[in-house]
Scaffold this active site. Structure first.
Site, PDB file in Angstrom:
ATOM      1  N   ALA A 212       7.669 -41.562  10.126  1.00 35.09           N
ATOM      2  CA  ALA A 212       7.400 -40.335  11.418  1.00 35.09           C
ATOM      3  C   ALA A 212       6.586 -39.656  11.065  1.00 35.09           C
ATOM      4  O   ALA A 212       5.238 -39.851  11.423  1.00 35.09           O
ATOM      5  CB  ALA A 212       8.476 -40.164  11.887  1.00 35.09           C
TER       6      ALA A 212
ATOM      7  N   GLY B  41      12.948 -43.296   7.939  1.00 37.47           N
ATOM      8  CA  GLY B  41      12.562 -43.498   8.916  1.00 37.47           C
ATOM      9  C   GLY B  41      12.043 -41.667   9.405  1.00 37.47           C
ATOM     10  O   GLY B  41      10.816 -42.263   9.521  1.00 37.47           O
TER      11      GLY B  41
ATOM     12  N   GLY C  85      15.509 -39.392   5.937  1.00 35.41           N
ATOM     13  CA  GLY C  85      15.551 -40.188   4.876  1.00 35.41           C
ATOM     14  C   GLY C  85      14.381 -41.465   5.440  1.00 35.41           C
ATOM     15  O   GLY C  85      13.143 -40.000   5.924  1.00 35.41           O
TER      16      GLY C  85
ATOM     17  N   ALA D 188      13.299 -38.506  -2.962  1.00 32.56           N
ATOM     18  CA  ALA D 188      13.875 -39.296  -4.743  1.00 32.56           C
ATOM     19  C   ALA D 188      13.718 -40.645  -5.042  1.00 32.56           C
ATOM     20  O   ALA D 188      14.604 -41.484  -4.381  1.00 32.56           O
ATOM     21  CB  ALA D 188      15.245 -38.824  -5.268  1.00 32.56           C
TER      22      ALA D 188
ATOM     23  N   ASP E 239      25.664 -39.035   3.501  1.00 33.47           N
ATOM     24  CA  ASP E 239      25.269 -37.591   2.436  1.00 33.47           C
ATOM     25  C   ASP E 239      25.738 -37.258   2.657  1.00 33.47           C
ATOM     26  O   ASP E 239      26.941 -36.194   1.673  1.00 33.47           O
ATOM     27  CB  ASP E 239      23.949 -37.622   2.472  1.00 33.47           C
ATOM     28  CG  ASP E 239      23.125 -39.116   2.082  1.00 33.47           C
ATOM     29  OD1 ASP E 239      23.755 -40.533   1.557  1.00 33.47           O
ATOM     30  OD2 ASP E 239      21.864 -38.636   1.237  1.00 33.47           O
TER      31      ASP E 239
ATOM     32  N   GLU F 273       0.866  -1.338  -0.309  1.00 34.71           N
ATOM     33  CA  GLU F 273      -0.529  -0.603  -0.180  1.00 34.71           C
ATOM     34  C   GLU F 273       0.680   1.281   0.045  1.00 34.71           C
ATOM     35  O   GLU F 273       0.534   1.833  -0.658  1.00 34.71           O
ATOM     36  CB  GLU F 273      -0.344  -0.130   1.204  1.00 34.71           C
ATOM     37  CG  GLU F 273      -1.894  -1.076   1.310  1.00 34.71           C
ATOM     38  CD  GLU F 273      -1.393  -2.256   1.936  1.00 34.71           C
ATOM     39  OE1 GLU F 273      -1.895  -3.087   2.936  1.00 34.71           O
ATOM     40  OE2 GLU F 273       0.218  -2.399   2.019  1.00 34.71           O
TER      41      GLU F 273
ATOM     42  N   ARG G  40      13.562 -26.199  -3.094  1.00 29.75           N
ATOM     43  CA  ARG G  40      14.014 -26.048  -2.106  1.00 29.75           C
ATOM     44  C   ARG G  40      13.766 -24.348  -1.519  1.00 29.75           C
ATOM     45  O   ARG G  40      13.413 -24.026  -0.142  1.00 29.75           O
ATOM     46  CB  ARG G  40      14.914 -26.126  -1.364  1.00 29.75           C
ATOM     47  CG  ARG G  40      15.853 -28.098  -1.305  1.00 29.75           C
ATOM     48  CD  ARG G  40      17.376 -27.667  -1.436  1.00 29.75           C
ATOM     49  NE  ARG G  40      17.601 -29.470  -0.872  1.00 29.75           N
ATOM     50  CZ  ARG G  40      18.665 -30.048  -0.868  1.00 29.75           C
ATOM     51  NH1 ARG G  40      19.741 -28.946  -1.288  1.00 29.75           N
ATOM     52  NH2 ARG G  40      19.455 -31.180  -0.593  1.00 29.75           N
TER      53      ARG G  40
ATOM     54  N   LEU H 180      22.621 -29.177   2.469  1.00 32.55           N
ATOM     55  CA  LEU H 180      21.344 -28.698   2.603  1.00 32.55           C
ATOM     56  C   LEU H 180      20.885 -27.159   2.630  1.00 32.55           C
ATOM     57  O   LEU H 180      20.090 -27.072   3.060  1.00 32.55           O
ATOM     58  CB  LEU H 180      21.074 -28.979   3.722  1.00 32.55           C
ATOM     59  CG  LEU H 180      21.157 -30.437   4.407  1.00 32.55           C
ATOM     60  CD1 LEU H 180      20.562 -31.166   5.782  1.00 32.55           C
ATOM     61  CD2 LEU H 180      20.397 -31.411   3.655  1.00 32.55           C
TER      62      LEU H 180
END
Length: 356
Positions: A292, A288, A286, A155, A200, A51, A184, A204
């Protein structure tokens, strides 16, 4: 006529794409005698709201008197990094305000509209509301459900595996990898488990297209990652890191914060992220961690990048755990997109299954 001008305001709002951080995308146009005399948007976090930006861009300020403001989101009536937009509207001489969506943020939440009406300004709401809401899905969800919007991203190979057991496994091609890094940047946090970090060693990070890089979140109740201070989440300070862990550790890099919880659960983790003002989370696993979230019911969308590869054997299955499964979950808004040599599949939870 209202719809045509609101559509222009919505187009203006998109000029702030990925630059407004925790603030919403907002656009505005000012109309006098059936012609647009000014346009504006919230272009960057900490800068003028839409505005005020439109008012400042009016080349003939005297024309603002008795004009009509079209704005995609209810004008704010509180002082934050910027003064209240309601006062700027009042001071400008605008006589009518047409609003796309009321603001769900409790700091605003009807207060802006109420003040304007008390000052004798005509206010019309709900013009192209669906389209205006679509500008800020994560912002709206955060305030309406009191938790971040959660996307589960994975993936997978054609046989539903995410990796060879215990080793880093690259599945997507370079084009898809670039697409994911860009994707991302649509979220305010990227979340993984300890195994992903240990196996890995990812940075990130996004593609660097947003004003602030997504916060990197790691779930590591036992604190295993603290044994390897050379991991990139410790050595790379390009974005903040939040580690959920019971382990007490000192002498961590300044960009790293450890959060302990009385009870480690997805609900408590999301509550902590809500308290950190994080409006959306891109969960990269991953298996798990994904399962969850699936079990908790506290997720909203899933994105799977399916690759023309096979793993088989004891490869790690996507969203796997030892919990007993008793139902098949049906999704909605299913879409398919080809990217490089991969297929991007996305779907959302059915609204009747949504949990707060």
């Amino acid at each position: 006529m209202h719809e045509a001008y609101m559509a222009q305001a919505i187009a203006e709002a998109r000029n702030g794409f990925r630059q407004t951080y925790t603030n919403p995308l907002v656009g505005a146009v000012i109309v006098k005698d059936n012609r647009v005399i000014a346009r504006g948007a919230h272009l960057q976090y900490g800068h003028e709201h839409a505005e005020k930006n439109a008012i400042l861009h009016c080349e003939a300020p005297e024309e603002l008197l008795n004009s009509t403001l079209y704005v995609t989101l209810e004008p704010c009536h509180h002082r934050g990094k910027q003064p209240p937009c309601t006062q700027a509207i009042l001071d400008s001489g605008i006589k009518k305000v047409v609003v796309g969506q009321l603001d769900p943020n409790p700091l605003v939440a009807g207060k802006g509209v109420a003040f304007l009406r008390e000052q004798g300004i005509e206010v019309i709401t709900g013009i192209l509301e669906k389209e205006a809401r679509a500008l800020n899905p994560h912002y709206n969800f955060y305030y309406e459900h009191q938790r971040p919007y959660v996307v589960l991203k994975q993936a997978v190979s054609l046989d539903g595996k995410i990796a060879m057991l215990g080793s880093r496994t690259a599945l997507t091609d370079d084009e898809t990898s670039r697409f994911v890094h860009d994707e991302r940047d649509d979220y305010q946090a990227i979340l993984v488990g300890a195994d992903t970090v240990l196996i890995d060693n990812p940075r990130l990070l996004g593609a660097g297209t947003s004003l602030y890089s997504p916060v990197r979140v790691v779930l590591d109740e036992a604190g295993r990652i603290f044994e390897k201070q050379d991991l990139q989440i410790f050595t790379n300070g390009a974005a903040p890191v939040l580690i959920f862990s019971r382990r007490k550790v000192s002498d961590l890099p300044s960009h790293v914060k450890v959060i302990d919880l009385p009870k480690f659960s997805i609900a408590n983790i999301l509550q902590a992220l809500y308290d950190e003002k994080i409006q959306s989370v891109y969960v990269e696993g991953g298996a798990g961690v994904h399962d969850a979230f699936l079990d908790s019911g506290l997720w909203d969308e899933i994105i799977s990048y399916v690759t023309p590869k096979l793993i088989g054997g004891n490869g790690k299955a996507a969203m796997s755990s030892f919990r007993l499964v008793e139902e098949v979950l049906e999704l909605q808004d299913f879409s398919v997109q080809t990217i490089g040599n991969n297929v991007r599949l996305s779907a959302k939870r059915r609204s009747e299954c949504l949990q707060d």
